[in-house]
Design an enzyme around this catalytic site. Structure first.
Site, mmCIF file in Angstrom:
data_model
loop_
_atom_site.group_PDB
_atom_site.id
_atom_site.type_symbol
_atom_site.label_atom_id
_atom_site.label_comp_id
_atom_site.label_asym_id
_atom_site.label_seq_id
_atom_site.Cartn_x
_atom_site.Cartn_y
_atom_site.Cartn_z
ATOM 1 N N GLN A 194 10.790 3.335 4.219
ATOM 2 C CA GLN A 194 9.951 2.679 5.306
ATOM 3 C C GLN A 194 8.525 2.762 5.539
ATOM 4 O O GLN A 194 8.237 3.782 5.512
ATOM 5 C CB GLN A 194 10.774 2.892 6.854
ATOM 6 C CG GLN A 194 10.291 1.830 8.066
ATOM 7 C CD GLN A 194 10.970 2.275 9.173
ATOM 8 O OE1 GLN A 194 12.180 2.733 9.357
ATOM 9 N NE2 GLN A 194 10.388 1.913 10.360
ATOM 10 N N GLY A 195 7.788 1.670 5.506
ATOM 11 C CA GLY A 195 6.303 1.694 5.599
ATOM 12 C C GLY A 195 5.844 1.396 4.172
ATOM 13 O O GLY A 195 4.715 1.030 3.922
ATOM 14 N N ASP A 196 6.670 1.390 2.998
ATOM 15 C CA ASP A 196 6.511 0.959 1.780
ATOM 16 C C ASP A 196 6.583 -0.457 1.543
ATOM 17 O O ASP A 196 6.123 -0.977 0.557
ATOM 18 C CB ASP A 196 7.191 1.856 0.775
ATOM 19 C CG ASP A 196 6.755 3.463 0.710
ATOM 20 O OD1 ASP A 196 5.698 3.792 0.720
ATOM 21 O OD2 ASP A 196 7.833 4.048 0.657
ATOM 22 N N SER A 197 7.355 -0.837 2.257
ATOM 23 C CA SER A 197 7.727 -2.475 2.296
ATOM 24 C C SER A 197 6.604 -3.405 2.074
ATOM 25 O O SER A 197 5.430 -3.074 2.449
ATOM 26 C CB SER A 197 8.198 -2.817 3.492
ATOM 27 O OG SER A 197 9.600 -2.513 3.683
ATOM 28 N N ASP A 232 12.182 -12.495 -0.160
ATOM 29 C CA ASP A 232 11.206 -11.846 0.633
ATOM 30 C C ASP A 232 9.814 -11.689 -0.043
ATOM 31 O O ASP A 232 9.536 -10.392 -0.677
ATOM 32 C CB ASP A 232 11.917 -10.480 0.926
ATOM 33 C CG ASP A 232 11.323 -9.659 1.859
ATOM 34 O OD1 ASP A 232 10.323 -10.088 2.595
ATOM 35 O OD2 ASP A 232 11.894 -8.430 2.173
ATOM 36 N N HIS A 259 9.031 -10.031 5.080
ATOM 37 C CA HIS A 259 9.608 -9.533 6.305
ATOM 38 C C HIS A 259 8.535 -8.663 7.146
ATOM 39 O O HIS A 259 8.711 -8.472 8.177
ATOM 40 C CB HIS A 259 10.756 -8.484 6.178
ATOM 41 C CG HIS A 259 10.451 -7.371 5.447
ATOM 42 N ND1 HIS A 259 10.880 -6.802 4.274
ATOM 43 C CD2 HIS A 259 10.161 -6.061 5.924
ATOM 44 C CE1 HIS A 259 10.606 -5.519 4.092
ATOM 45 N NE2 HIS A 259 9.939 -5.147 5.142
HETATM 46 C C1 4AZ Z 1 12.300 -0.387 4.863
HETATM 47 O O1 4AZ Z 1 13.076 0.045 5.951
HETATM 48 C C2 4AZ Z 1 12.890 0.139 3.665
HETATM 49 N N1 4AZ Z 1 14.915 2.538 -0.271
HETATM 50 C C3 4AZ Z 1 12.083 -0.005 2.502
HETATM 51 C C4 4AZ Z 1 12.619 0.293 1.271
HETATM 52 C C5 4AZ Z 1 13.836 0.820 1.293
HETATM 53 C C6 4AZ Z 1 14.600 0.936 2.250
HETATM 54 C C7 4AZ Z 1 14.337 0.604 3.319
HETATM 55 C C8 4AZ Z 1 14.340 1.361 -0.043
HETATM 56 O O2 4AZ Z 1 11.370 -0.922 5.068
#
Ligand code: 4AZ
Length: 244
Positions: free
Chosen positions: A184-187, A87, A41
């Site tokens: 968000q941003g750890d993805s 993903d 993603h």
């Molecule tokens: C994101 O938006 C996201 N709590 C990444 C990880 C988590 C939620 C959202 C897990 O990229």
């Protein structure tokens, strides 16, 4: 990373920052001399692979270490942006990495050794430190790498938590701990586990999705790396032949 602590790159030497036009967008994990594993993603937007770089060997996403461009992005062909299934993406770097104490690959978890309630799990990244950062847009990503300890959430329990939202497939694993989560941003970044007291970290998951961050009702959801061992091997083998 919500509820975590600052990390050094020596503690997470496989952690990379995936960047679009020089700005951090995702994490990733070094799994080979020219190979990074991240989330599909992170590559949804219609940019060319020339617009992406990775920073390796630094606990700061804006400085230090080395910046490499991408030779190729191999996103999983069955990645589904609506369901978040499959993903994951492999990034083939332009050039080979010199492994040091700041820069090391992480071995992949095997299907034969699934994580258990006793597996010590850690997730790391430069992502938001609170869910509200996503709303206000003021805090943004952390300049310094952070990590947090989380616990495996058994898949049936995770399935129940998300039953009104989306299916939790066998290709996903869930982890949570009160007040602690990825965000968000750890993805794309690594969820590693230590099966024994001593012994190496193994890559069990890739930060993928979740409803909010550290929401007590909704665990963090991770791509189940062990379920993709043969897909990963196939992509890397095929690449070897292509490039001869
Ligand atoms: C994101 O938006 C996201 N709590 C990444 C990880 C988590 C939620 C959202 C897990 O990229």
């Amino acid at each position: 990373i919500v509820g975590g602590e600052v990390a050094t790159i020596q503690e997470f030497p496989y952690q990379v920052s995936v960047q679009l036009q020089g700005r951090h967008i995702c994490g990733g994990a070094i799994i080979g001399i020219d190979t990074v594993l991240t989330a599909a993603h992170c590559f949804e937007d219609p940019w060319s692979s020339a617009d992406y770089t990775v920073r390796v060997g630094s606990s700061e996403h804006e400085s230090g270490g080395h910046v490499l461009s991408l030779r190729r992005v191999i996103a999983h062909g069955d990645y589904n942006p609506q369901s978040h299934d499959n993903d994951l993406a492999l990034l083939i770097l332009n050039g080979q990495l010199n492994f040091t104490e700041h820069l090391q690959p992480v071995p992949l978890a095997a299907l034969a050794d699934p994580p258990t309630a006793d597996t010590r799990l850690q997730v790391s990244g430069w992502g938001f430190q609170a869910e509200e950062s996503a709303v206000s847009g003021e805090v943004g990503v952390s300049p310094q790498l952070r990590f947090v300890d989380v616990d495996l959430v058994e898949s049936n329990q995770c399935r129940r938590a998300y039953s009104q939202v989306l299916p939790i497939t066998r290709r996903m694993i869930c982890a949570a701990r009160p007040g602690r989560d990825s965000c968000q941003g750890d993805s794309g970044g690594p969820l590693v586990g230590y099966a024994a007291e001593e012994g190496p970290a193994r890559l069990y998951g890739i930060v993928s999705w979740g409803l909010g961050c550290a929401n007590p009702n909704f665990p963090g959801v991770y791509t189940n790396v062990a379920a993709f061992r043969s897909w990963i091997d196939e992509q890397l083998d095929a690449r070897g032949w292509d490039e001869l």
